[in-house]
Design a protein around this motif. Structure first.
Motif, PDB file in Angstrom:
ATOM      1  N   LEU A 128      38.740   1.651  64.955  1.00 30.64           N
ATOM      2  CA  LEU A 128      38.349   0.317  64.458  1.00 30.64           C
ATOM      3  C   LEU A 128      39.417  -0.318  63.592  1.00 30.64           C
ATOM      4  CD1 LEU A 128      34.629   1.168  63.686  1.00 30.64           C
ATOM      5  CD2 LEU A 128      35.464  -0.320  65.515  1.00 30.64           C
ATOM      6  N   GLY A 129      40.499   0.399  63.323  1.00 27.63           N
ATOM      7  CA  GLY A 129      41.582  -0.173  62.554  1.00 27.63           C
ATOM      8  C   GLY A 129      42.677  -0.774  63.400  1.00 27.63           C
ATOM      9  N   ILE A 130      42.543  -0.730  64.716  1.00 28.91           N
ATOM     10  CA  ILE A 130      43.545  -1.259  65.642  1.00 28.91           C
ATOM     11  C   ILE A 130      42.964  -2.474  66.349  1.00 28.91           C
ATOM     12  CG2 ILE A 130      45.046  -0.758  67.593  1.00 28.91           C
ATOM     13  CD1 ILE A 130      45.708   0.905  65.186  1.00 28.91           C
ATOM     14  N   SER A 131      43.573  -3.627  66.166  1.00 29.11           N
ATOM     15  CA  SER A 131      43.009  -4.851  66.734  1.00 29.11           C
ATOM     16  C   SER A 131      42.943  -4.796  68.249  1.00 29.11           C
ATOM     17  CB  SER A 131      43.850  -6.054  66.295  1.00 29.11           C
ATOM     18  OG  SER A 131      45.186  -5.936  66.772  1.00 29.11           O
ATOM     19  N   GLY A 132      43.962  -4.207  68.891  1.00 23.92           N
ATOM     20  CA  GLY A 132      43.956  -4.122  70.349  1.00 23.92           C
ATOM     21  C   GLY A 132      42.795  -3.297  70.869  1.00 23.92           C
ATOM     22  N   GLU A 133      42.443  -2.249  70.144  1.00 22.82           N
ATOM     23  CA  GLU A 133      41.326  -1.409  70.577  1.00 22.82           C
ATOM     24  C   GLU A 133      39.989  -2.121  70.385  1.00 22.82           C
ATOM     25  OE1 GLU A 133      41.105   2.691  69.615  1.00 22.82           O
ATOM     26  OE2 GLU A 133      43.270   2.912  69.411  1.00 22.82           O
ATOM     27  N   VAL A 134      39.869  -2.890  69.318  1.00 20.05           N
ATOM     28  CA  VAL A 134      38.625  -3.625  69.100  1.00 20.05           C
ATOM     29  C   VAL A 134      38.443  -4.688  70.178  1.00 20.05           C
ATOM     30  CG1 VAL A 134      37.329  -5.064  67.483  1.00 20.05           C
ATOM     31  CG2 VAL A 134      38.678  -3.141  66.645  1.00 20.05           C
ATOM     32  N   LYS A 135      39.544  -5.300  70.619  1.00 21.47           N
ATOM     33  CA  LYS A 135      39.457  -6.271  71.712  1.00 21.47           C
ATOM     34  C   LYS A 135      39.026  -5.586  73.013  1.00 21.47           C
ATOM     35  CE  LYS A 135      42.870  -9.569  69.934  1.00 21.47           C
ATOM     36  NZ  LYS A 135      44.202 -10.192  70.155  1.00 21.47           N
ATOM     37  N   ILE A 136      39.596  -4.389  73.265  1.00 26.28           N
ATOM     38  CA  ILE A 136      39.174  -3.627  74.448  1.00 26.28           C
ATOM     39  C   ILE A 136      37.705  -3.230  74.324  1.00 26.28           C
ATOM     40  CG2 ILE A 136      39.421  -1.401  75.599  1.00 26.28           C
ATOM     41  CD1 ILE A 136      41.443  -3.261  76.584  1.00 26.28           C
ATOM     42  N   LEU A 137      37.290  -2.877  73.102  1.00 19.39           N
ATOM     43  CA  LEU A 137      35.880  -2.542  72.859  1.00 19.39           C
ATOM     44  C   LEU A 137      34.980  -3.695  73.282  1.00 19.39           C
ATOM     45  CD1 LEU A 137      33.587  -0.836  71.543  1.00 19.39           C
ATOM     46  CD2 LEU A 137      34.163  -1.973  69.395  1.00 19.39           C
ATOM     47  N   ALA A 138      35.331  -4.902  72.884  1.00 22.53           N
ATOM     48  CA  ALA A 138      34.528  -6.068  73.249  1.00 22.53           C
ATOM     49  C   ALA A 138      34.494  -6.263  74.756  1.00 22.53           C
ATOM     50  CB  ALA A 138      35.090  -7.309  72.560  1.00 22.53           C
ATOM     51  N   SER A 139      35.644  -6.058  75.436  1.00 29.10           N
ATOM     52  CA  SER A 139      35.687  -6.204  76.897  1.00 29.10           C
ATOM     53  C   SER A 139      34.846  -5.143  77.583  1.00 29.10           C
ATOM     54  CB  SER A 139      37.141  -6.130  77.381  1.00 29.10           C
ATOM     55  OG  SER A 139      37.878  -7.256  76.951  1.00 29.10           O
ATOM     56  N   PHE A 140      34.929  -3.893  77.088  1.00 26.81           N
ATOM     57  CA  PHE A 140      34.103  -2.828  77.655  1.00 26.81           C
ATOM     58  C   PHE A 140      32.624  -3.164  77.523  1.00 26.81           C
ATOM     59  CE2 PHE A 140      37.097   1.129  77.429  1.00 26.81           C
ATOM     60  CZ  PHE A 140      37.971   0.492  78.297  1.00 26.81           C
ATOM     61  N   VAL A 176      40.155  -4.660  87.159  1.00 31.30           N
ATOM     62  CA  VAL A 176      40.638  -3.910  86.005  1.00 31.30           C
ATOM     63  C   VAL A 176      40.227  -4.655  84.740  1.00 31.30           C
ATOM     64  CG1 VAL A 176      42.676  -3.008  84.827  1.00 31.30           C
ATOM     65  CG2 VAL A 176      42.571  -2.990  87.327  1.00 31.30           C
ATOM     66  N   ILE A 177      39.619  -3.916  83.791  1.00 30.70           N
ATOM     67  CA  ILE A 177      39.115  -4.534  82.567  1.00 30.70           C
ATOM     68  C   ILE A 177      40.234  -4.596  81.529  1.00 30.70           C
ATOM     69  CG2 ILE A 177      37.322  -4.465  80.823  1.00 30.70           C
ATOM     70  CD1 ILE A 177      36.388  -4.847  83.773  1.00 30.70           C
ATOM     71  N   ARG A 178      40.534  -5.816  81.094  1.00 26.14           N
ATOM     72  CA  ARG A 178      41.583  -6.057  80.110  1.00 26.14           C
ATOM     73  C   ARG A 178      40.979  -6.682  78.851  1.00 26.14           C
ATOM     74  NH1 ARG A 178      43.841  -7.207  85.159  1.00 26.14           N
ATOM     75  NH2 ARG A 178      45.729  -6.004  85.624  1.00 26.14           N
ATOM     76  N   PRO A 179      41.779  -6.804  77.772  1.00 28.03           N
ATOM     77  CA  PRO A 179      41.218  -7.360  76.527  1.00 28.03           C
ATOM     78  C   PRO A 179      40.612  -8.746  76.680  1.00 28.03           C
ATOM     79  CG  PRO A 179      43.304  -6.284  76.076  1.00 28.03           C
ATOM     80  CD  PRO A 179      43.154  -6.279  77.563  1.00 28.03           C
ATOM     81  N   ASP A 180      41.111  -9.527  77.623  1.00 27.98           N
ATOM     82  CA  ASP A 180      40.597 -10.888  77.781  1.00 27.98           C
ATOM     83  C   ASP A 180      39.611 -11.029  78.936  1.00 27.98           C
ATOM     84  OD1 ASP A 180      42.419 -10.378  79.747  1.00 27.98           O
ATOM     85  OD2 ASP A 180      43.494 -12.287  79.581  1.00 27.98           O
ATOM     86  N   THR A 181      39.157  -9.899  79.508  1.00 29.42           N
ATOM     87  CA  THR A 181      38.234  -9.951  80.640  1.00 29.42           C
ATOM     88  C   THR A 181      36.860 -10.449  80.200  1.00 29.42           C
ATOM     89  OG1 THR A 181      39.365  -8.117  81.759  1.00 29.42           O
ATOM     90  CG2 THR A 181      37.108  -8.607  82.451  1.00 29.42           C
ATOM     91  N   MET A 182      36.352 -11.425  80.910  1.00 25.74           N
ATOM     92  CA  MET A 182      35.023 -11.950  80.627  1.00 25.74           C
ATOM     93  C   MET A 182      34.037 -11.431  81.679  1.00 25.74           C
ATOM     94  SD  MET A 182      35.764 -13.515  77.917  1.00 25.74           S
ATOM     95  CE  MET A 182      34.204 -14.324  77.570  1.00 25.74           C
ATOM     96  N   TYR A 210      36.983 -10.166  63.240  1.00 23.30           N
ATOM     97  CA  TYR A 210      35.748  -9.997  64.003  1.00 23.30           C
ATOM     98  C   TYR A 210      35.095 -11.336  64.328  1.00 23.30           C
ATOM     99  CZ  TYR A 210      35.719  -4.930  63.640  1.00 23.30           C
ATOM    100  OH  TYR A 210      36.029  -3.605  63.770  1.00 23.30           O
ATOM    101  N   GLN A 211      35.283 -12.320  63.468  1.00 22.98           N
ATOM    102  CA  GLN A 211      34.739 -13.640  63.759  1.00 22.98           C
ATOM    103  C   GLN A 211      35.407 -14.254  64.980  1.00 22.98           C
ATOM    104  OE1 GLN A 211      35.220 -15.896  60.177  1.00 22.98           O
ATOM    105  NE2 GLN A 211      33.661 -14.742  59.038  1.00 22.98           N
ATOM    106  N   GLU A 212      36.643 -13.848  65.219  1.00 20.20           N
ATOM    107  CA  GLU A 212      37.378 -14.395  66.351  1.00 20.20           C
ATOM    108  C   GLU A 212      37.028 -13.689  67.662  1.00 20.20           C
ATOM    109  OE1 GLU A 212      41.386 -13.903  65.206  1.00 20.20           O
ATOM    110  OE2 GLU A 212      41.357 -15.480  63.673  1.00 20.20           O
ATOM    111  N   VAL A 213      36.423 -12.510  67.561  1.00 19.92           N
ATOM    112  CA  VAL A 213      36.028 -11.786  68.771  1.00 19.92           C
ATOM    113  C   VAL A 213      34.852 -12.514  69.425  1.00 19.92           C
ATOM    114  CG1 VAL A 213      35.114  -9.626  69.694  1.00 19.92           C
ATOM    115  CG2 VAL A 213      36.825  -9.593  67.878  1.00 19.92           C
ATOM    116  N   SER A 214      34.958 -12.733  70.717  1.00 17.36           N
ATOM    117  CA  SER A 214      33.904 -13.454  71.429  1.00 17.36           C
ATOM    118  C   SER A 214      32.581 -12.694  71.349  1.00 17.36           C
ATOM    119  CB  SER A 214      34.305 -13.636  72.895  1.00 17.36           C
ATOM    120  OG  SER A 214      35.485 -14.400  72.994  1.00 17.36           O
ATOM    121  N   GLN A 215      31.515 -13.446  71.355  1.00 22.51           N
ATOM    122  CA  GLN A 215      30.184 -12.831  71.318  1.00 22.51           C
ATOM    123  C   GLN A 215      29.967 -11.962  72.543  1.00 22.51           C
ATOM    124  OE1 GLN A 215      26.931 -13.802  69.646  1.00 22.51           O
ATOM    125  NE2 GLN A 215      27.945 -14.665  67.859  1.00 22.51           N
ATOM    126  N   VAL A 216      29.304 -10.836  72.328  1.00 24.59           N
ATOM    127  CA  VAL A 216      29.025  -9.882  73.396  1.00 24.59           C
ATOM    128  C   VAL A 216      27.514  -9.853  73.615  1.00 24.59           C
ATOM    129  CG1 VAL A 216      29.203  -7.482  74.131  1.00 24.59           C
ATOM    130  CG2 VAL A 216      31.046  -8.507  72.773  1.00 24.59           C
TER     131      VAL A 216
END
Length: 475
Positions: free
Chosen positions: A322-334, A297-303, A369-375
């Motif tokens: 893009l105004g919801i931090s939780g969704e942007v984190k899920i975006l990065a995981s996706f 299951v893909i979660r916000p912290d899934t690598m 966005y700087q805190e979001v891990s590189q994709v």
């Protein structure tokens, strides 16, 4: 001898001269007639093909008015579409055409399939479709807005035993609850299947798809199953409306190239497993979808790992607020799940519900966005990116800046304004254009700006079903 005439030249014969004149006249008349009826001189195969472009009433009229066309009506494979039949005569004419036509049925399209009149006027009509080797069949029940018991629109069993069918479209029908037996279905040549507003059990739907060994294209829209399990050895394209689906699983579909998800009205699980040739996928929605790759299951912290990636996907579409931090984190995981994406479509979703005070404001998005891990796919693979439904919010501009700074291979960046409210405001459009001009991309490109009304769902689905179109999400 007549002066100036050779003695060896025979004398003119008035009778022969009259016969020659008559022959020449008949030749001229035939030539004139051929000039007036050049269609009639064409080969029957060409004329048959011409008839397929006429409504059934026009084709029958042509046969009645021209003797050269009369045999064509009886010998060419029937193409029947009820839209071309006047309303008062439809109940009687459709059964009569089906009963009287002696040849095969190429296409029977009934947008107003009146079950009661068909059963009354032609009781054996479903079996007739089988016996006449029907290739294309569309049956739309007319009373889909009326509350009726499911039994009143029960699909005749013979429809699913029409072995000649290559394309089948059904709208607002109820399937038998006893379809789990393979003997009840025989669709060995079916290549295209469309089910809309169908009442069918989870297991029955799976058995139906399994009974189509050469199925290539599948479309499911607003149907009853809560759990859809898609498994097929032949399927290459699937369009699935998830409005009522709680769990959608695609597994063991080795030839699947395109998976198009639409009508995402509420949350649901999307599981993807064993799709080695999946190239196009979307829209995955960070607001509603719970994505699962294999057993993970893909979660916000899934690598990213070997168990959480689908490396074959090259074109990906995602919906995100893009105004919801939780969704942007899920975006990065996706995005980490699809490391080789070269074309990325982002649909910018509005604030529903409104952004809460705990969410980052526009001023904090740069740091967020700087805190979001590189994709990897953004940094090293993405060559083309499109943001749809751009409204000019500050969080959207911060995302654009984040992409401009981090995408190392980006060659084309498109911003599409399709909201009617923004299109009607010239000042807002100018403001968006001006701010985009100041965004400097790492690769030296500039953002392209388009003003384009959003296309309707039917147009988008037609594009999605056409594998000749490389990118079905492109404007």
């Amino acid at each position: 001898n007549v002066p100036g005439q050779s003695p060896f030249q025979p004398k003119p014969n008035p009778r022969l001269a009259a016969m020659a004149d008559g022959t020449r006249s008949r030749v001229r008349r035939r030539r004139l007639a051929a000039g007036r009826n050049r269609l009639g001189a064409l080969p029957d195969d060409v004329l048959h093909h011409t008839l397929t472009y006429l409504s059934v009433t026009e084709a029958a009229s042509a046969a009645a008015l021209s003797s050269s066309w009369r045999h064509l009506w009886r010998s060419y494979p029937l193409v029947l579409e009820d839209k071309g039949i006047p309303e008062p005569a439809r109940d009687a004419l459709v059964p009569r055409v089906l009963a009287d036509h002696p040849g095969r049925f190429r296409s029977v399209i009934l947008y107003d399939c009146r079950l009661a009149s068909l059963n009354r006027e032609l009781p054996g009509w479903p079996r007739l479709l089988v016996d006449k080797s029907t290739q294309q069949l569309l049956l739309a029940h007319p009373d889909w807005t009326v509350n009726q018991p499911d039994s009143a629109r029960l699909l005749p069993a013979d429809i699913l035993r029409c072995g000649s069918l290559q394309e089948l479209s059904l709208d607002f029908w109820t399937f038998s609850t006893d379809l789990s037996r393979r003997a009840d279905i025989s669709l060995p040549q079916l290549q295209i299947l469309t089910l809309t507003r169908i009442v069918i059990g989870d297991r029955e739907l799976e058995c139906l798809i399994d009974a189509c060994p050469v199925l290539e294209s599948l479309r499911l829209t607003i149907n009853s199953p809560k759990h859809v399990r898609l498994r097929s050895k032949s399927l290459s394209c699937a369009l699935v409306g998830l409005s009522k689906v709680e769990e959608f699983t695609v597994v063991d579909t080795p030839l699947l190239q395109r998976l198009y998800l639409f009508q995402q009205f509420h949350g649901g699980a999307v599981r993807i497993a064993c799709v080695p040739n999946l190239r196009v996928l979307g829209y995955l929605d960070t607001r509603t979808h719970k994505l699962q790759i294999g057993d993970s299951v893909i979660r916000p912290d899934t690598m990213a790992s070997a168990r959480t990636v689908v490396p074959s996907v090259e074109i990906l579409a995602l919906a995100v607020n893009l105004g919801i931090s939780g969704e942007v984190k899920i975006l990065a995981s996706f995005l980490r799940c699809f490391p080789n994406v070269e074309t990325l479509h982002i649909e910018s979703a509005p604030h529903k519900p409104p952004v809460t005070s705990s969410e980052p404001s526009g001023e904090h998005h740069a740091r967020f966005y700087q805190e979001v891990s590189q994709v990897d796919c953004l940094r090293a693979h993405a060559k083309k990116m499109v943001i749809h439904d751009f409204r000019g919010d500050q969080n959207e501009f911060e995302f654009v800046k984040f992409i401009a700074k981090n995408a190392e291979e980006l060659q084309f960046f498109l911003v599409v304004v399709s909201d009617e409210g923004i299109l009607s405001s010239a000042d807002k459009v100018k403001e968006i254009k001006d701010e985009l001009q100041y965004v400097q991309f790492r690769t030296g490109i500039s953002a392209v700006f388009w003003e384009l009304p959003k296309a309707g769902i039917h147009y988008r689905l037609r594009r999605a079903a056409d594998l000749a179109i490389n990118d079905p999400f492109q404007c």
